[in-house]
Design an enzyme around this catalytic site. Structure first.
Site, PDB file in Angstrom:
ATOM      1  N   HIS A 111       0.826  -1.203   0.000  1.00 12.19           N
ATOM      2  CA  HIS A 111       0.000   0.000   0.000  1.00 12.19           C
ATOM      3  C   HIS A 111       0.859   1.250   0.000  1.00 12.19           C
ATOM      4  O   HIS A 111       1.999   1.230   0.457  1.00 12.19           O
ATOM      5  CB  HIS A 111      -0.963   0.021   1.192  1.00 12.19           C
ATOM      6  N   LEU A 112       0.302   2.310  -0.537  1.00 14.87           N
ATOM      7  CA  LEU A 112       0.917   3.630  -0.488  1.00 14.87           C
ATOM      8  C   LEU A 112       0.051   4.527   0.378  1.00 14.87           C
ATOM      9  O   LEU A 112      -1.171   4.550   0.228  1.00 14.87           O
ATOM     10  CB  LEU A 112       1.009   4.254  -1.885  1.00 14.87           C
TER      11      LEU A 112
END
Length: 139
Positions: free
Chosen positions: A97-98
């Protein structure tokens, strides 16, 4: 597998979903570091950066950029994109995830804390990395 992000993707876990594409979903994290902080994740499960196929990585980063552009157009002055892959990097959820942390000039946040590490080996490390990249070797 007991992945909280997969549960969100499957609709089994409640989340404030802000954006969704064929390959990605963006939602508010449980603990925000800034106003408007959100996560962009691939819908398919990949544990970390090293597992994500290039087309999916591209989809996630393109979506993060699109969202960041929209945030900037609506009053934010910038964003921090944050990511951690692996336990040593403090990855807290084993699903790639970012984080998008929208920023304002006056928010007084410090998402780049001062480092206390010894810089004595930087030159040697950078030379090792440069050589591995040039030779196509694994580090």
């Amino acid at each position: 597998m007991n992945c909280p992000f997969c549960s969100i993707v499957e609709g089994e876990e409640d989340a404030v979903i802000l954006d969704e594409t064929e390959d990605t979903i963006a939602f508010a994290p449980l603990d925000s570091v800034s106003e408007g902080h959100l996560l962009v994740v691939p819908k398919a499960h990949y544990e970390h950066l090293f597992d994500v196929p290039e087309p999916i990585l591209h989809a996630v980063t393109e979506r993060a950029r699109t969202i960041a552009e929209r945030l900037r157009a609506h009053g934010f002055d910038g964003v921090n994109l944050l990511h951690a892959s692996g336990e040593a990097a403090q990855q807290s959820v084993p699903h790639f995830h970012l984080h998008i942390a929208p920023r304002r000039h006056d928010d007084e946040l410090d998402l780049w804390p001062a480092s206390t590490h010894d810089e004595s080996d930087f030159d040697r490390t950078y030379e090792t990395v440069r050589t591995a990249i040039e030779n196509g070797d694994a580090l």
